[in-house]
Design a protein around this motif. Structure first.
Motif, PDB file in Angstrom:
ATOM      1  N   ASN A 122     -12.040  20.921 -10.057  1.00 33.25           N
ATOM      2  CA  ASN A 122     -12.811  21.859  -9.244  1.00 33.25           C
ATOM      3  C   ASN A 122     -13.840  21.171  -8.359  1.00 33.25           C
ATOM      4  O   ASN A 122     -14.823  21.765  -7.951  1.00 33.25           O
ATOM      5  N   LYS A 123     -13.613  19.910  -8.077  1.00 30.37           N
ATOM      6  CA  LYS A 123     -14.453  19.198  -7.092  1.00 30.37           C
ATOM      7  C   LYS A 123     -13.641  18.010  -6.555  1.00 30.37           C
ATOM      8  O   LYS A 123     -12.799  17.452  -7.276  1.00 30.37           O
ATOM      9  N   PRO A 124     -13.859  17.654  -5.276  1.00 31.86           N
ATOM     10  CA  PRO A 124     -13.049  16.590  -4.684  1.00 31.86           C
ATOM     11  C   PRO A 124     -13.386  15.219  -5.276  1.00 31.86           C
ATOM     12  O   PRO A 124     -14.574  14.905  -5.454  1.00 31.86           O
ATOM     13  N   ASP A 125     -12.357  14.460  -5.596  1.00 30.87           N
ATOM     14  CA  ASP A 125     -12.558  13.095  -6.068  1.00 30.87           C
ATOM     15  C   ASP A 125     -12.640  12.189  -4.839  1.00 30.87           C
ATOM     16  O   ASP A 125     -11.705  12.129  -4.039  1.00 30.87           O
ATOM     17  N   ASP A 126     -13.771  11.517  -4.695  1.00 22.75           N
ATOM     18  CA  ASP A 126     -14.026  10.751  -3.477  1.00 22.75           C
ATOM     19  C   ASP A 126     -12.982   9.655  -3.245  1.00 22.75           C
ATOM     20  O   ASP A 126     -12.530   9.441  -2.125  1.00 22.75           O
ATOM     21  N   LYS A 127     -12.591   8.999  -4.327  1.00 21.82           N
ATOM     22  CA  LYS A 127     -11.649   7.885  -4.175  1.00 21.82           C
ATOM     23  C   LYS A 127     -10.267   8.398  -3.742  1.00 21.82           C
ATOM     24  O   LYS A 127      -9.627   7.820  -2.861  1.00 21.82           O
ATOM     25  N   LEU A 128      -9.845   9.487  -4.382  1.00 26.11           N
ATOM     26  CA  LEU A 128      -8.542  10.051  -4.015  1.00 26.11           C
ATOM     27  C   LEU A 128      -8.567  10.564  -2.574  1.00 26.11           C
ATOM     28  O   LEU A 128      -7.611  10.388  -1.823  1.00 26.11           O
ATOM     29  N   LEU A 129      -9.671  11.173  -2.196  1.00 23.99           N
ATOM     30  CA  LEU A 129      -9.799  11.704  -0.843  1.00 23.99           C
ATOM     31  C   LEU A 129      -9.746  10.577   0.190  1.00 23.99           C
ATOM     32  O   LEU A 129      -9.074  10.684   1.223  1.00 23.99           O
ATOM     33  N   ALA A 130     -10.428   9.479  -0.125  1.00 16.93           N
ATOM     34  CA  ALA A 130     -10.432   8.335   0.797  1.00 16.93           C
ATOM     35  C   ALA A 130      -9.021   7.790   0.991  1.00 16.93           C
ATOM     36  O   ALA A 130      -8.695   7.242   2.051  1.00 16.93           O
ATOM     37  N   GLY A 131      -8.181   7.947  -0.011  1.00 19.66           N
ATOM     38  CA  GLY A 131      -6.798   7.465   0.085  1.00 19.66           C
ATOM     39  C   GLY A 131      -5.898   8.387   0.879  1.00 19.66           C
ATOM     40  O   GLY A 131      -4.783   8.022   1.237  1.00 19.66           O
ATOM     41  N   VAL A 132      -6.366   9.581   1.162  1.00 23.94           N
ATOM     42  CA  VAL A 132      -5.548  10.533   1.928  1.00 23.94           C
ATOM     43  C   VAL A 132      -5.889  10.461   3.411  1.00 23.94           C
ATOM     44  O   VAL A 132      -5.002  10.460   4.264  1.00 23.94           O
ATOM     45  N   ILE A 133      -7.160  10.383   3.693  1.00 29.78           N
ATOM     46  CA  ILE A 133      -7.559  10.450   5.105  1.00 29.78           C
ATOM     47  C   ILE A 133      -7.053   9.211   5.864  1.00 29.78           C
ATOM     48  O   ILE A 133      -7.160   8.089   5.400  1.00 29.78           O
ATOM     49  N   GLY A 134      -6.427   9.471   6.979  1.00 32.22           N
ATOM     50  CA  GLY A 134      -5.869   8.381   7.791  1.00 32.22           C
ATOM     51  C   GLY A 134      -4.572   7.826   7.239  1.00 32.22           C
ATOM     52  O   GLY A 134      -4.077   6.812   7.739  1.00 32.22           O
ATOM     53  N   ALA A 135      -3.995   8.462   6.222  1.00 31.91           N
ATOM     54  CA  ALA A 135      -2.772   7.909   5.624  1.00 31.91           C
ATOM     55  C   ALA A 135      -1.529   8.448   6.318  1.00 31.91           C
ATOM     56  O   ALA A 135      -1.401   9.649   6.518  1.00 31.91           O
ATOM     57  N   GLY A 136      -0.629   7.536   6.670  1.00 33.02           N
ATOM     58  CA  GLY A 136       0.670   7.960   7.156  1.00 33.02           C
ATOM     59  C   GLY A 136       0.855   7.848   8.655  1.00 33.02           C
ATOM     60  O   GLY A 136      -0.028   7.373   9.373  1.00 33.02           O
ATOM     61  N   PRO A 137       2.021   8.287   9.115  1.00 39.05           N
ATOM     62  CA  PRO A 137       2.395   8.059  10.513  1.00 39.05           C
ATOM     63  C   PRO A 137       1.737   9.044  11.480  1.00 39.05           C
ATOM     64  O   PRO A 137       1.319  10.119  11.080  1.00 39.05           O
ATOM     65  N   GLY A 138       1.699   8.639  12.732  1.00 36.64           N
ATOM     66  CA  GLY A 138       1.311   9.570  13.789  1.00 36.64           C
ATOM     67  C   GLY A 138      -0.100   9.405  14.291  1.00 36.64           C
ATOM     68  O   GLY A 138      -0.944   8.780  13.645  1.00 36.64           O
ATOM     69  N   LEU A 139      -0.333   9.956  15.471  1.00 40.55           N
ATOM     70  CA  LEU A 139      -1.673   9.913  16.061  1.00 40.55           C
ATOM     71  C   LEU A 139      -2.637  10.724  15.196  1.00 40.55           C
ATOM     72  O   LEU A 139      -3.810  10.393  15.077  1.00 40.55           O
ATOM     73  N   THR A 140      -2.156  11.819  14.640  1.00 37.79           N
ATOM     74  CA  THR A 140      -2.914  12.483  13.581  1.00 37.79           C
ATOM     75  C   THR A 140      -2.159  12.162  12.297  1.00 37.79           C
ATOM     76  O   THR A 140      -1.131  12.775  12.013  1.00 37.79           O
ATOM     77  N   PRO A 141      -2.598  11.156  11.538  1.00 40.33           N
ATOM     78  CA  PRO A 141      -1.826  10.719  10.376  1.00 40.33           C
ATOM     79  C   PRO A 141      -1.512  11.884   9.430  1.00 40.33           C
ATOM     80  O   PRO A 141      -2.287  12.842   9.310  1.00 40.33           O
ATOM     81  N   SER A 142      -0.355  11.773   8.767  1.00 41.29           N
ATOM     82  CA  SER A 142       0.142  12.868   7.923  1.00 41.29           C
ATOM     83  C   SER A 142      -0.896  13.372   6.932  1.00 41.29           C
ATOM     84  O   SER A 142      -1.045  14.577   6.723  1.00 41.29           O
ATOM     85  N   GLY A 143      -1.612  12.455   6.289  1.00 41.98           N
ATOM     86  CA  GLY A 143      -2.618  12.847   5.291  1.00 41.98           C
ATOM     87  C   GLY A 143      -3.648  13.786   5.900  1.00 41.98           C
ATOM     88  O   GLY A 143      -4.068  14.772   5.284  1.00 41.98           O
ATOM     89  N   ASP A 144      -4.056  13.495   7.145  1.00 44.18           N
ATOM     90  CA  ASP A 144      -5.065  14.325   7.818  1.00 44.18           C
ATOM     91  C   ASP A 144      -4.502  15.709   8.134  1.00 44.18           C
ATOM     92  O   ASP A 144      -5.175  16.724   7.982  1.00 44.18           O
ATOM     93  N   ASP A 145      -3.257  15.737   8.617  1.00 42.68           N
ATOM     94  CA  ASP A 145      -2.633  17.034   8.929  1.00 42.68           C
ATOM     95  C   ASP A 145      -2.531  17.881   7.664  1.00 42.68           C
ATOM     96  O   ASP A 145      -2.725  19.099   7.700  1.00 42.68           O
ATOM     97  N   MET A 146      -2.199  17.236   6.550  1.00 38.39           N
ATOM     98  CA  MET A 146      -2.099  17.982   5.290  1.00 38.39           C
ATOM     99  C   MET A 146      -3.481  18.505   4.883  1.00 38.39           C
ATOM    100  O   MET A 146      -3.602  19.621   4.372  1.00 38.39           O
ATOM    101  N   LEU A 147      -4.507  17.695   5.129  1.00 36.31           N
ATOM    102  CA  LEU A 147      -5.870  18.150   4.805  1.00 36.31           C
ATOM    103  C   LEU A 147      -6.261  19.356   5.668  1.00 36.31           C
ATOM    104  O   LEU A 147      -6.921  20.279   5.185  1.00 36.31           O
ATOM    105  N   VAL A 148      -5.853  19.337   6.941  1.00 40.62           N
ATOM    106  CA  VAL A 148      -6.134  20.497   7.802  1.00 40.62           C
ATOM    107  C   VAL A 148      -5.459  21.737   7.214  1.00 40.62           C
ATOM    108  O   VAL A 148      -6.056  22.819   7.121  1.00 40.62           O
ATOM    109  N   GLY A 149      -4.212  21.570   6.773  1.00 40.16           N
ATOM    110  CA  GLY A 149      -3.487  22.689   6.154  1.00 40.16           C
ATOM    111  C   GLY A 149      -4.194  23.165   4.891  1.00 40.16           C
ATOM    112  O   GLY A 149      -4.319  24.371   4.650  1.00 40.16           O
ATOM    113  N   LEU A 150      -4.685  22.213   4.107  1.00 41.86           N
ATOM    114  CA  LEU A 150      -5.397  22.577   2.870  1.00 41.86           C
ATOM    115  C   LEU A 150      -6.669  23.369   3.208  1.00 41.86           C
ATOM    116  O   LEU A 150      -6.984  24.370   2.558  1.00 41.86           O
TER     117      LEU A 150
END
Lengths: 291, 518
Positions: free
Chosen positions: A153-181
């Motif tokens: 019930n709270k964001p884990d900073d380390k896990l979050l850091a591993g998502v942001i900027g992760a993956g392909p594209g000008l808007t990396p996949s991890g970021d797009d998924m975060l927008v969806g979340l």
């Protein structure tokens, strides 16, 4: 030529073309310390507050002439491209769009059939998407982050850091998924959106400009219309044909961004539509019980 | 191997474009892997974790990072290729022209080509019906390559098309030739007087190719999709096709191809065909020939017969060609020669088909002559295989079946799965004959016979010259991109016995197998 201008597009500003694609052009606007992004799109309707929709055929001819670094200026009369020889685009009152990203829906429901359809449709896209470099890693990290967020019930900073900027594209996949979340949490009126905003802000410098600005919008509850439409059909009754059309529209954004955003939204809705047990009782209510 | 990285600023490509560039570079000689990604901290971490990077480059998130691993001497060329691919393309407007960008939607394409009157739709099944309706509403005839749309949707689309006097081919329509233009999986055949309407893609390919080889030509070949002649759909496309060809002045002879339709649909189709007044050749594969009758109607029991009879009618000759049967003298002479290479315990026929209709036709031709035929798509007396991956006795397999193609290209496009199966069957000491089809034309592999010949050569080498006999038919024309003559030469050089049609190849294989059992 102009179809609609979003509520956040109009005004007096000056920016520089950041990136150009067949169907979209991003313009970066810097006012003092604040960066914003305005987007010209080729489409029959406007998709966002900061977007300007242009009639497709003319848009494609225009976009082919625009290059990163070119200056763009907007004022009450329209859009101008100084020193390029490209004619200005006149913007009339009637073309100003009143659409803005809507507040969360009144009722918090999940339409199981629509969710199943979207999950199956995304599964079919998976083979193509997973061919993109680091896409699988980005989704694995995102899914782990969501699972942990639900458990604790709270964001884990380390896990979050591993998502942001992760993956392909000008808007990396991890970021797009975060927008969806974010869109899912916003739709569910979850207080986790605020916690996510607090946790995410320090990491925004670790991703691309376009992604950073889209995430900033998402954290304040502003999303592209196709993602909002998809959220609506996932949360409420809709004809299968409508779900299909809206899914198609939402996943057509960018090369992989649409699918990644849809995955973030779907996963978020499925995981968080039943709140974490600790959120079931508000602290003040608990206190009241004891007093 | 060495890994080298380069950083590019102010270059933004979408993920799919970057993947295509990376794939092109990975295919260059001496290159093992190439990846293009935005230089975010997380992506660098992931590349380090995966071992593609051994040191962290100094990038900003907005930088495009290209990482290439390969032989040191190949890396310079690879990066040059990457830079060329990444460089912004100059708009031709600067030289006075207008840059044309590929349209990304059906209506966008129609804007670019307002005179177009047909849309070929190939999308995942769930979007296909909506796209098809969009095309029909825009006044376009439709070839719907996609499958997985419901019968209800199919009926709605076909009725809507009929109301608008448009032709709706499909769903699951893989082959058509309209006014000489091959669509999807189709052969390059000369234009002529014979119109074809078929519910089977490879059936249309076989008949149209043989018509070309026999010196006649095709006016139009209309695919109906595999469910069109079912009771529910009622042959809506076949009836529309008959109506269209009846009114087409170029079409002098009409050929209908299908598996046996529902009785009431067959009656309706035959009545409509008779009414055209044009000579009609009907091949309802496996149907009772005595039921196929009516004014102007000539029944054909094989695809080969349908082609020959249509050509005869086109030339004003007697339509009396009959496919060779087990008693055919020529076939028996050839089978004697081939059977000399067969040794005990070789006694089984193994048909490995890429074309579903060829597999179907083979079973029909074999059913009265061989007992215990197995197939993954059994027809007539054939039994269902216990496992499609292991042959039992006489086995005829459709390698285009979903069980083999899930997540993979069709074997007409990528021959690898069939080649692997050939090696498996060749190594079975009980295999006497391997029966094959080779389908040429647009959509098919660039060199199917070449790939097949390599595999057969490898099998013969591993078995030190012994092993089964190989009998094949090639469906195609000399004007196909692969060229029929070249393809024949490649197989003949490997000692493959070639037949003019699938029907002939099946009967020859049958006779060889029967002799091996004597």
């Amino acid at each position: 030529m102009i179809i609609r201008a979003g509520i956040g597009f109009e005004g007096n500003w000056q920016g520089e073309i950041h990136s150009t694609y067949a169907e979209a052009v991003n313009v970066c606007v810097r006012d003092s310390d604040e960066e914003t992004l305005k987007t010209l799109i080729a489409g029959e309707e406007n998709i966002g507050e900061r977007c300007l929709a242009l009639e497709k055929r003319s848009a494609r001819h225009l976009f082919a002439r625009l290059k990163p670094g070119m200056m763009v200026r907007c004022d009450q009369l329209g859009l101008h491209f100084p020193k390029t020889g490209i004619s200005s685009l006149r913007l009339t009152e009637s073309q100003k769009d009143s659409w803005s990203s809507p507040p969360p829906p009144e009722s918090i429901l999940i339409n199981d059939l629509s969710c199943k359809f979207v999950r199956d449709a995304l599964q079919k896209e998976k083979t193509n998407l997973n061919a993109l470099p680091l896409r699988i890693a980005a989704q694995t990290r995102f899914d782990a982050f969501v699972e942990d967020l639900h458990s604790h019930n709270k964001p884990d900073d380390k896990l979050l850091a591993g998502v942001i900027g992760a993956g392909p594209g000008l808007t990396p996949s991890g970021d797009d998924m975060l927008v969806g979340l974010c869109c899912a949490l916003h739709g569910l009126k979850s207080s986790l959106l605020e916690s996510l905003a607090v946790a995410l802000r320090p990491h925004l410098g670790n991703t691309t400009l376009v992604s950073r600005l889209l995430l900033k919008d998402a954290l304040r509850g502003s999303f592209h219309n196709p993602l909002i439409q998809l959220r609506n059909v996932l949360m409420h009754d809709a004809e299968p044909a409508k779900v299909c059309a809206i899914f198609h529209q939402a996943t057509s954004i960018g090369a992989s961004s649409g699918c990644d955003g849809a995955w973030g939204l779907l996963n978020g809705l499925l995981v968080f539509h039943q709140p974490h047990p600790s959120s079931m009782f508000r602290l003040e209510d608990t206190n009241n019980c004891y007093h | 191997m060495e890994t080298r990285t380069k950083i590019y600023q102010n270059i933004y490509q979408d993920s799919v474009a970057l993947m295509r560039i990376s794939a092109t570079i990975s295919d260059m000689p001496g290159i093992e892997q190439a990846s293009g990604l935005m230089g975010t901290t997380t992506n660098l971490d992931l590349l380090l974790e995966s071992g593609l990077l051994d040191a962290r480059p100094n990038t900003k998130p907005s930088d495009l990072l290209f990482v290439i691993k390969g032989k040191p001497e190949a890396l310079d060329d690879a990066f040059t290729a990457a830079e060329i691919a990444l460089a912004p393309k100059e708009s031709s407007e600067s030289s006075g022209g207008v840059k044309r960008l590929a349209p990304t939607s059906l209506l966008g394409a129609l804007e670019e080509a307002p005179m177009a009157n047909l849309a070929l739709i190939s999308t995942p099944g769930e979007f296909a019906a909506a796209e098809a309706m969009k095309a029909l509403r825009a006044g376009l005839n439709v070839l719907l390559f996609s499958d997985n749309i419901s019968v209800e949707q199919e009926i709605i689309l076909k009725k809507y098309a009929a109301e608008k006097s448009l032709l709706f081919m499909g769903p699951d329509c893989g082959t058509a030739i309209i006014s000489g233009v091959p669509l999807a999986f189709a052969n390059v055949v000369r234009q002529g007087n014979i119109g074809i309407i078929g519910a089977s893609g490879t059936g249309i390919q076989q008949v149209s190719s043989l018509i070309d080889q026999l010196g006649s030509g095709v006016s139009h070949a209309i695919g109906t999709g595999g469910h069109d002649l079912s009771k529910e759909v009622g042959g809506l496309t076949m009836l529309a096709g008959i109506h269209a060809l009846a009114n087409d002045p170029q079409t002098k002879v009409i050929t209908l191809i299908s598996k046996p339709p529902a009785k009431e649909v067959a009656d309706k189709v035959l009545a409509a065909a008779s009414k055209t007044g044009k000579p009609i050749v009907v091949n309802f594969l496996g149907a009772d020939a005595s039921q196929i009758k009516g004014p102007h109607i000539t029944a054909a029991s094989t695809l080969e017969e349908a082609a020959h009879r249509a050509v005869a009618l086109d030339k004003g000759e007697a339509a009396d060609f009959t496919s060779a049967g087990p008693d055919d003298l020529g076939i028996n002479e050839r089978s004697k020669i081939i059977a000399r290479t067969i040794k005990s315990p070789q006694r089984y026929l193994r048909g490995l088909y890429t074309g579903g209709t060829f597999c179907y036709e083979a079973q029909l031709l074999l059913q009265n002559h061989l007992s215990d035929i197995c197939s993954n798509g059994p027809v007539g007396n054939a039994q269902k295989m216990t496992s499609p991956f292991r042959s039992e006795g006489h086995t005829v397999i459709d390698l285009g079946d979903d069980v083999f193609t899930r997540g993979k290209p069709h074997p007409m496009i990528d021959p690898t799965p069939r080649n692997e199966r050939i090696l498996q069957e060749a190594n079975d000491p009980e295999t006497a004959v391997i029966l094959l089809d080779v389908v040429l034309g647009y959509g098919s592999h660039d060199d199917p016979a070449g790939e097949l010949a390599k595999t057969i050569g490898a099998a013969r080498t591993s078995l030190k010259g012994s092993g089964p006999a190989y009998i094949a038919s090639i469906c195609g024309t000399v004007n196909d991109p692969q060229n029929l003559a070249d393809q024949k030469a490649k197989l003949e050089a490997e000692g493959v016995t070639l037949c003019a049609s699938n029907a002939e190849a099946v009967i020859l294989a049958l006779q060889v197998v029967k002799r091996s059992q004597q």
